[in-house]
Every structure is written in C-alpha cells, then in structure tokens.
Design an enzyme around this catalytic site. Structure first.
Site, PDB file in Angstrom:
ATOM      1  N   CYS A  57       0.159   3.727   2.798  1.00 51.69           N
ATOM      2  CA  CYS A  57       0.666   3.179   4.066  1.00 51.69           C
ATOM      3  C   CYS A  57       2.157   3.485   4.210  1.00 51.69           C
ATOM      4  O   CYS A  57       2.631   3.829   5.296  1.00 51.69           O
ATOM      5  CB  CYS A  57       0.458   1.667   4.128  1.00 51.69           C
ATOM      6  SG  CYS A  57      -1.264   1.146   4.046  1.00 51.69           S
TER       7      CYS A  57
ATOM      8  N   CYS B   3       0.830  -1.211   0.000  1.00 50.52           N
ATOM      9  CA  CYS B   3       0.000   0.000   0.000  1.00 50.52           C
ATOM     10  C   CYS B   3       0.866   1.263   0.000  1.00 50.52           C
ATOM     11  O   CYS B   3       1.578   1.529   0.971  1.00 50.52           O
ATOM     12  CB  CYS B   3      -0.894  -0.053   1.247  1.00 50.52           C
ATOM     13  SG  CYS B   3      -1.696   1.486   1.686  1.00 50.52           S
TER      14      CYS B   3
END
Length: 119
Positions: free
Chosen positions: A48, A45
């Site tokens: 993230c 991600c």
C-alpha cells in the site's frame, strides 16, 4: 488534466487523493464525480505504501478522483466491498462500481484503466 483542483464541481477532478470518512462520504464522492478510483489500504501494508505515490501522481495526471479508505478505520465499509486483502482498488464510473483489483498494479496499467472510463 484538471484546471481547478478544488472547484467542487460535480464531475470535476481533484488533484490529490481524498480521504474517505464514512460510507456516506464514499457514496457522495462516487456520485459527484464521473470516475473515482478507491484505494482500500492499511498503514501497516508495505505494498500500500509503495502504491501511494503512484496514486498521488494519477490524481494530478488523470480526470479520475482518487479516494482512500483505511480498512482498519472502516472495516464494515471494506467488508461491504468484499475487500479480503490490501491494497484493493475499486473503480467507479458514473456512480457504479465497474472494476475491482487486489494487489499493486503498475502506474501505466492504472492510467489505462482510468482512461478507459474517462475518454
């Protein structure tokens, strides 16, 4: 500011993110510390990865413990918290979940969120 990063004292702070290994481990961390910000993330991600240095900084700057849960490794745990997207941040105060946000939040907003429960 934490003074002893690894004292292990209940309610104290830890100056770097804690990797959660199981549901029991998460329960132990949220019960042992006054304020815990849980980052439900995935290695793949992009947002993230952008959030990671922000959380590392907050771990050292605030009284909260930052806990990280890899949603790919702990799918049931993520499901139990209703995580539908990553990153999802769950804030615990006194062992109870009090906030949950999906997506990247700026460092100052996260700091304000944490300080609302630590001061």
């Amino acid at each position: 500011m934490a003074t002893d990063a690894h004292s292990g004292t209940p309610g104290g702070s830890i100056d770097e993110p804690v990797t959660i290994e199981s549901e029991t481990h998460l329960e132990d961390v949220t019960a042992a510390h006054d304020v815990v910000l849980v980052d439900f993330y995935a290695d793949w991600c992009g947002p993230c990865q952008m959030l990671e240095p922000v959380l590392e900084g907050l771990a050292g700057e605030t009284a909260a413990v930052i806990a990280k849960v890899d949603v790919d490794e702990h799918q049931q745990l993520a499901g139990a918290f209703g995580v539908r997207g990553v990153p999802t941040l769950a804030l615990f105060a006194d062992g109870e979940q009090v906030e949950q946000h999906t997506g990247v939040l700026p460092a100052d907003r996260l700091r304000d969120l944490i300080e609302g429960y630590t001061e």
